[in-house]
Design a protein around this motif. Structure first.
Motif, PDB file in Angstrom:
ATOM      1  N   TRP A  75      -0.681  27.294  11.423  1.00 37.45           N
ATOM      2  CA  TRP A  75       0.312  27.949  10.845  1.00 37.45           C
ATOM      3  C   TRP A  75       1.409  28.347  11.767  1.00 37.45           C
ATOM      4  N   ILE A  90       3.934  25.284  12.032  1.00 32.28           N
ATOM      5  CA  ILE A  90       4.910  25.349  10.897  1.00 32.28           C
ATOM      6  C   ILE A  90       5.781  26.479  10.999  1.00 32.28           C
ATOM      7  N   TYR A 109      10.971  25.598   8.564  1.00 35.49           N
ATOM      8  CA  TYR A 109      10.120  25.536   7.337  1.00 35.49           C
ATOM      9  C   TYR A 109      10.839  25.940   6.287  1.00 35.49           C
ATOM     10  N   TYR A 125       7.098  24.069   2.292  1.00 32.69           N
ATOM     11  CA  TYR A 125       6.579  24.700   3.476  1.00 32.69           C
ATOM     12  C   TYR A 125       6.269  26.108   3.118  1.00 32.69           C
ATOM     13  N   VAL A 162       2.856  25.916   2.069  1.00 27.53           N
ATOM     14  CA  VAL A 162       1.832  25.644   3.248  1.00 27.53           C
ATOM     15  C   VAL A 162       1.819  26.946   4.125  1.00 27.53           C
ATOM     16  N   MET A 163       2.878  27.687   4.387  1.00 31.84           N
ATOM     17  CA  MET A 163       2.762  28.923   5.186  1.00 31.84           C
ATOM     18  C   MET A 163       2.105  29.997   4.324  1.00 31.84           C
ATOM     19  N   THR A 201       0.670  18.460   0.811  1.00 33.47           N
ATOM     20  CA  THR A 201       2.006  18.968   0.721  1.00 33.47           C
ATOM     21  C   THR A 201       2.615  19.036   2.112  1.00 33.47           C
ATOM     22  N   ASN A 202       1.839  19.396   3.124  1.00 35.92           N
ATOM     23  CA  ASN A 202       2.479  19.342   4.617  1.00 35.92           C
ATOM     24  C   ASN A 202       2.758  17.738   4.925  1.00 35.92           C
ATOM     25  N   THR A 210       5.432  15.682   3.398  1.00 32.15           N
ATOM     26  CA  THR A 210       7.025  16.117   3.545  1.00 32.15           C
ATOM     27  C   THR A 210       7.353  15.976   4.972  1.00 32.15           C
ATOM     28  N   LEU A 231       5.528  19.289  12.849  1.00 38.99           N
ATOM     29  CA  LEU A 231       5.094  19.182  11.367  1.00 38.99           C
ATOM     30  C   LEU A 231       4.094  18.029  11.341  1.00 38.99           C
TER      31      LEU A 231
END
Length: 187
Positions: free
Chosen positions: A62, A65, A70, A76, A79-80, A131-132, A135, A148
């Protein structure tokens, strides 16, 4: 009434060096009392090592990111959320097990709780990793491409660590931690 003596000695038979080693304000006494509280056998176990890996690599995940823009990509945010929330919860769970909270809070079925937590964390981290990874584009935000892409890698590693933790917590919950030779029943 009895008269008090003019001189009263308050010396004890112990020497000052012995009294400083018994605890009090000394650092050695403090560390001795802290290590008595901690479950040192847990630190050497595979689940503890996996939790430390999850905590360290989750922090890196994290942080990578967070160092990129983000907020420009809405995915994102998920993700975070997953990375920070599970990092905090894993740290709390690690400290609770380290300081033997499961022996003080006995009404919680700890093996089942840890297994459900690790299974849910595996699924959540898998969605966050996918997801990360989906993207990350080399031409969009090219300055932050490395951040990323590295975050996607660490997301994959943390997902595998949570999966391994889920497996070992399943074995602990099932009570099948031994090998086949010790669990056989003679006929």
């Amino acid at each position: 009434m009895a008269d008090f003596p003019s001189k009263v000695t308050t010396e004890t038979s112990s020497t000052p060096t012995q009294s400083s080693q018994q605890g009090g304000n000394s650092l050695r006494g403090l560390t001795a009392s802290v290590t008595n509280i901690m479950d040192m056998s847990f630190i050497r176990s595979i689940p503890a090592i996996l939790m430390m890996v999850e905590i360290c690599l989750g922090l890196i995940h994290w942080a990578l990111i967070a160092s990129a823009p983000y907020t420009a990509i809405p995915a994102y945010g998920w993700v975070m959320f997953v990375a920070v929330t599970l990092w905090i919860l894993t740290t709390i769970l690690f400290l609770m097990i380290l300081f033997s909270a499961q022996q003080k809070i006995t009404f919680i079925p700890w093996p089942l709780t840890v297994m459900v937590y690790n299974a849910a964390a595996t699924v959540l981290y898998l969605t966050a990793f996918l997801t990360n990874a989906s993207t990350v584009h080399p031409y969009r935000y090219s300055y932050f491409y490395g951040h990323l892409a590295a975050a996607a890698f660490f997301g994959a590693v943390v997902t595998v660590a949570y999966g391994a933790s889920a497996f070992f917590s399943y074995l602990d919950w099932k009570g099948d931690g031994g090998n086949a030779a010790t669990n056989t029943v003679p006929t």
